[in-house]
Scaffold this active site. Structure first.
Site, PDB file in Angstrom:
ATOM      1  N   ASP A  99     -13.999 -16.997  -0.974  1.00 39.20           N
ATOM      2  CA  ASP A  99     -14.460 -18.096  -1.825  1.00 39.20           C
ATOM      3  C   ASP A  99     -15.989 -18.148  -1.827  1.00 39.20           C
ATOM      4  OD1 ASP A  99     -14.259 -20.082  -3.711  1.00 39.20           O
ATOM      5  OD2 ASP A  99     -13.139 -21.488  -2.468  1.00 39.20           O
ATOM      6  N   GLU A 133     -11.291 -14.186  -4.389  1.00 40.91           N
ATOM      7  CA  GLU A 133     -11.640 -15.471  -5.009  1.00 40.91           C
ATOM      8  C   GLU A 133     -13.130 -15.666  -4.835  1.00 40.91           C
ATOM      9  OE1 GLU A 133      -9.414 -19.263  -4.189  1.00 40.91           O
ATOM     10  OE2 GLU A 133     -11.385 -20.148  -4.660  1.00 40.91           O
TER      11      GLU A 133
HETATM   12  C1  GRE Z   1     -14.279 -23.274  -5.281  1.00 41.86           C
HETATM   13  O1  GRE Z   1     -14.582 -22.538  -6.215  1.00 41.86           O
HETATM   14  O2  GRE Z   1     -13.218 -23.122  -4.700  1.00 41.86           O
HETATM   15  C2  GRE Z   1     -15.236 -24.337  -4.848  1.00 41.86           C
HETATM   16  C3  GRE Z   1     -16.173 -24.842  -5.740  1.00 41.86           C
HETATM   17  C4  GRE Z   1     -17.069 -25.794  -5.320  1.00 41.86           C
HETATM   18  C5  GRE Z   1     -17.021 -26.261  -4.009  1.00 41.86           C
HETATM   19  C6  GRE Z   1     -16.085 -25.779  -3.127  1.00 41.86           C
HETATM   20  C7  GRE Z   1     -15.185 -24.820  -3.541  1.00 41.86           C
HETATM   21  O3  GRE Z   1     -16.179 -24.384  -7.020  1.00 41.86           O
HETATM   22  O4  GRE Z   1     -14.259 -24.361  -2.699  1.00 41.86           O
HETATM   23 ZN    ZN Z   2     -12.987 -20.788  -5.522  1.00 49.04          ZN
END
Ligand code: GRE
Ligand code: ZN
Length: 327
Positions: A286, A8
């Site tokens: 992430d 992710e």
């Molecule tokens: C995510 O893609 O999971 C995300 C964002 C922005 C802030 C926190 C986050 O796109 O986890």
């Molecule tokens: Zn994410």
């Protein structure tokens, strides 16, 4: 642990960069975040090398295409983002693979773009940021409705996983968080929105129609694993309109796969392992919203996993699910 696969992990194209700025705000650190989102090369590889990540499956940031009201523009941005990602991945094919961004505003276009990405660009699946807006800005379209069955038929036929990634609710429609903007995104709103969408898919008969469908959720399951027992228990009382042929818990455990993205908690991992089983969990960071060192140091040391489980969740499950063909 060396050889981890992370899935992710986000990038942006100039047209979608501002979406991330709007979520994280102008707090210090935006410049680094921006540079990391725009890079699919050296900066990323440096972090991966340092923390034992052999391969990253890269996806577009959020909400990006799903928040574009105009169908044609949504299709154009998806194509542009996917082409750019494919070009960058081709420079380091041993280290990067791509997820398709899709113009879900139009199920037929979305299916075509997914087929192009998988068949022509070698992408490993789709990553979609929750419901789509279309035509008017306060629209909210979920993918359990009949209009999307032909799209899901294509996903099933291509046999690739669909990553359901969070987005926030439409602000004007979100009465529950009014006055508390900190509740809107990653603190709570992302999981609230994504878990509802996932449960809608479970309750629509979709997984009975396409028994091979695989959906991935991040953030250790967007809070669903913690509540599976209660969901099934209360369904016996208030589940009259439910269209699934199997209990929700069974559908969820069979069709959903969960990543550790942005949720580096031993107790939550323990719950997910007990509820989902070792086959349905995968490591993720992430990036760049989370720090690779924090994710990897936690994962490599968590006492919840033995060495065999660590290997399976850190590498083998993703290798198999996405048919990466690594040793
Ligand atoms: C995510 O893609 O999971 C995300 C964002 C922005 C802030 C926190 C986050 O796109 O986890
Ligand atoms: Zn994410």
């Amino acid at each position: 642990m060396d050889g981890k696969i992370a899935l992710e992990e986000h990038m942006a194209v100039p047209e979608t960069l501002d979406d991330s700025l709007q979520i994280v705000g102008t707090a210090p650190g935006w410049e680094l975040l921006r540079d990391r989102l725009l890079d699919i090369g050296e900066m990323r590889l440096e972090q991966m090398d340092k923390h034992g990540i052999e391969m990253t499956l890269v996806s577009l940031n959020a909400p990006a295409v799903q928040a574009i009201v105009d169908r044609q523009e949504a299709a154009e941005i998806s194509t542009r983002a996917n082409d750019h990602l494919a070009e960058q991945v081709a420079k380091n094919p041993d280290r990067f693979r791509g997820f398709a961004a899709l113009p879900m505003q139009d199920p037929e276009l979305a299916a075509k773009e997914l087929a192009r990405c998988v068949n022509d660009l070698g992408f490993v699946g789709a990553l979609v940021n929750g419901f789509t807006q279309r035509d008017v800005s306060d629209s909210v379209v979920y993918y359990d409705i009949p209009e999307y069955r032909s799209f899901w038929a294509t996903v099933a036929e291509l046999d690739v996983p669909f990553y359901l990634h969070p987005r926030a609710q439409i602000k004007e429609r979100d009465f529950a968080t009014s006055g508390h903007p900190w509740l809107e995104t990653a603190v709570w709103g992302f999981a609230r929105e994504t878990s509802i969408h996932a449960l809608r898919l479970c309750g629509s008969g979709l997984f009975d129609e396409y028994p091979g469908l695989k959906v991935v959720l991040g953030h250790l399951g967007e809070r669903i694993p913690y509540d599976l027992w209660r969901i099934d228990a209360r369904m016996t009382v208030t589940g009259a309109e439910y269209k699934g042929a199997r209990p929700i818990g069974q559908i969820f455990r069979e069709h959903f796969h969960i990543t550790t993205s942005g949720n580096f908690s031993d107790t939550t991992l323990r719950c997910c392992l007990d509820e989902m089983g070792v086959d349905h969990l995968m490591f993720s960071v992430d990036y760049p919203f989370e720090q690779t060192d924090e994710a990897a140091i936690w994962y490599d040391d968590t006492p919840i996993l033995d060495d065999e489980q660590r290997r399976q969740i850190g590498r083998d499950n993703a290798n198999k699910l996405f048919k990466l063909g690594l040793d």
